[in-house]
Scaffold this motif. Sequence first.
Motif, PDB file in Angstrom:
ATOM      1  N   ASP A  88       0.856  -1.189   0.000  1.00 18.05           N
ATOM      2  CA  ASP A  88       0.000   0.000   0.000  1.00 18.05           C
ATOM      3  C   ASP A  88       0.893   1.240   0.000  1.00 18.05           C
ATOM      4  O   ASP A  88       2.030   1.209   0.480  1.00 18.05           O
ATOM      5  N   GLU A  89       0.410   2.340  -0.542  1.00 21.84           N
ATOM      6  CA  GLU A  89       1.285   3.493  -0.761  1.00 21.84           C
ATOM      7  C   GLU A  89       1.742   4.182   0.530  1.00 21.84           C
ATOM      8  O   GLU A  89       2.699   4.958   0.516  1.00 21.84           O
ATOM      9  N   LYS A  90       1.099   3.870   1.645  1.00 23.65           N
ATOM     10  CA  LYS A  90       1.581   4.388   2.928  1.00 23.65           C
ATOM     11  C   LYS A  90       2.732   3.535   3.475  1.00 23.65           C
ATOM     12  O   LYS A  90       3.409   3.932   4.422  1.00 23.65           O
ATOM     13  N   GLY A  91       2.908   2.339   2.873  1.00 19.53           N
ATOM     14  CA  GLY A  91       3.979   1.463   3.334  1.00 19.53           C
ATOM     15  C   GLY A  91       3.664   0.760   4.633  1.00 19.53           C
ATOM     16  O   GLY A  91       4.565   0.393   5.395  1.00 19.53           O
ATOM     17  N   SER A  92       2.370   0.543   4.898  1.00 10.79           N
ATOM     18  CA  SER A  92       1.972  -0.132   6.134  1.00 10.79           C
ATOM     19  C   SER A  92       1.983  -1.648   5.990  1.00 10.79           C
ATOM     20  O   SER A  92       2.351  -2.373   6.914  1.00 10.79           O
ATOM     21  N   PHE A  93       1.554  -2.126   4.813  1.00  8.74           N
ATOM     22  CA  PHE A  93       1.430  -3.562   4.592  1.00  8.74           C
ATOM     23  C   PHE A  93       2.111  -3.988   3.292  1.00  8.74           C
ATOM     24  O   PHE A  93       2.048  -3.278   2.283  1.00  8.74           O
ATOM     25  N   LEU A 108      10.030 -12.639  -0.665  1.00  8.71           N
ATOM     26  CA  LEU A 108      10.162 -11.246  -1.092  1.00  8.71           C
ATOM     27  C   LEU A 108       9.324 -10.320  -0.206  1.00  8.71           C
ATOM     28  O   LEU A 108       9.764  -9.232   0.174  1.00  8.71           O
ATOM     29  N   THR A 109       8.132 -10.761   0.126  1.00  8.68           N
ATOM     30  CA  THR A 109       7.247  -9.986   0.998  1.00  8.68           C
ATOM     31  C   THR A 109       7.903  -9.705   2.345  1.00  8.68           C
ATOM     32  O   THR A 109       7.917  -8.569   2.833  1.00  8.68           O
ATOM     33  N   ASN A 110       8.436 -10.744   2.947  1.00  2.65           N
ATOM     34  CA  ASN A 110       9.095 -10.577   4.251  1.00  2.65           C
ATOM     35  C   ASN A 110      10.314  -9.655   4.159  1.00  2.65           C
ATOM     36  O   ASN A 110      10.566  -8.843   5.056  1.00  2.65           O
ATOM     37  N   LYS A 111      11.041  -9.781   3.066  1.00  6.59           N
ATOM     38  CA  LYS A 111      12.248  -8.968   2.901  1.00  6.59           C
ATOM     39  C   LYS A 111      11.900  -7.490   2.746  1.00  6.59           C
ATOM     40  O   LYS A 111      12.508  -6.619   3.379  1.00  6.59           O
ATOM     41  N   LYS A 115      12.616  -4.239   5.221  1.00  2.15           N
ATOM     42  CA  LYS A 115      13.366  -3.079   4.728  1.00  2.15           C
ATOM     43  C   LYS A 115      12.627  -1.764   4.968  1.00  2.15           C
ATOM     44  O   LYS A 115      13.254  -0.737   5.224  1.00  2.15           O
ATOM     45  N   ILE A 116      11.290  -1.778   4.862  1.00  7.09           N
ATOM     46  CA  ILE A 116      10.532  -0.523   4.994  1.00  7.09           C
ATOM     47  C   ILE A 116       9.738  -0.457   6.297  1.00  7.09           C
ATOM     48  O   ILE A 116       8.893   0.415   6.482  1.00  7.09           O
ATOM     49  N   ASN A 117      10.004  -1.415   7.188  1.00  8.29           N
ATOM     50  CA  ASN A 117       9.351  -1.444   8.503  1.00  8.29           C
ATOM     51  C   ASN A 117       7.827  -1.528   8.373  1.00  8.29           C
ATOM     52  O   ASN A 117       7.078  -0.759   8.977  1.00  8.29           O
TER      53      ASN A 117
END
Length: 341
Positions: A88-93, A108-111, A115-117
């Motif tokens: 999501d563009e907020k970088g939450s999920f 890839l998802t976990n990585k 990286k973006i918390n």
Amino acid sequence: MKLYVIGFTKKGTTLAKKICEKMDDANCFSMKCQEEGITMVSSLKNWTEKAFQKADGIVFVGACGIAVRAIAPFLKEKFCDPAVVVVDEKGSFVISLLSGHVGKANMLTNKIAQKINATAVITTATDINNIFAVDVWIKQKGFLYLKKEEAKKMMKWISAALLDKKIVGFDTIFEYDALPKGIQAKKEGEIGISLSIYHEKKKFEKTLFLIAPIVHIGIGCKKNISSQAVEEAVFWILKKENIPIEAVEALSTIDLKKNEKGILYFCEKYQKPLHTFSAEELSKAEGNFTASDFVKQTTGVDNVCERAAICSCDYGKLLLPKKVYNGVTIALAMKKMTISF
């Protein structure tokens, strides 16, 4: 892992660029912004088609619906589709959308989440229930199956059995570490996994037959041997030993034969590398080899095929000593292997 990352808004593109900066071999795209390091996209359909052809993983920074509609026309199957992840563009999920196991979307998802918390969202049943994922294991270890469609069904049945808390048997010719929960060493039963270097034999009522490609063929031959003679000799010995060509990792010989066209043609045809060794290197191999004064006089070492096979497989185990077939000498060796999970 080559990544294509795309954003659809200014905010989404900023996050897409951030992801690319934190990941290796990542390419940033946008349908909103054009700036240094970002490639502008005018057609999402064309971009997605190209991404499916060239990328190992695709990351959509935006709504899941956009990603689903974009990838729908290009979906084939889990064994060839790239990993698809949505952020999501907020970088939450960070959401694993497609090819979670074989395509490594879950990894890839976990990585990316790390990286973006962000929070990683994984929905595959085996992962959320902490169940052994046989398809992931096969890919990680480089094992092969000979009958693709049948193997795909077996993998589904094995996952279903484990989720139902049923026992899945495991039979192998190799040593192995502790087995995962739900996997039990057995030679028969309702469902199981068989891992070896040999053609399949009846094991369980439903068996996933896997091949470890760790067999090395040592080869010697007369000068200017034909490719037909090499091919006939190789398949003669493989048939005799009940070993499929898929189990062969490489061919090997003395460096004097590195330009032998018959051997080179075979390697090219069956996509097998050729390992060559000097007489000095071959002579250092330890073991009980079939010595020949003629071979030593000709090449400088008492045996080519057995020694080459052993050197090629990192000094593993000699499976079959020298055999001769129409001017071709062949020996088989196997890498040492301990199976881990």
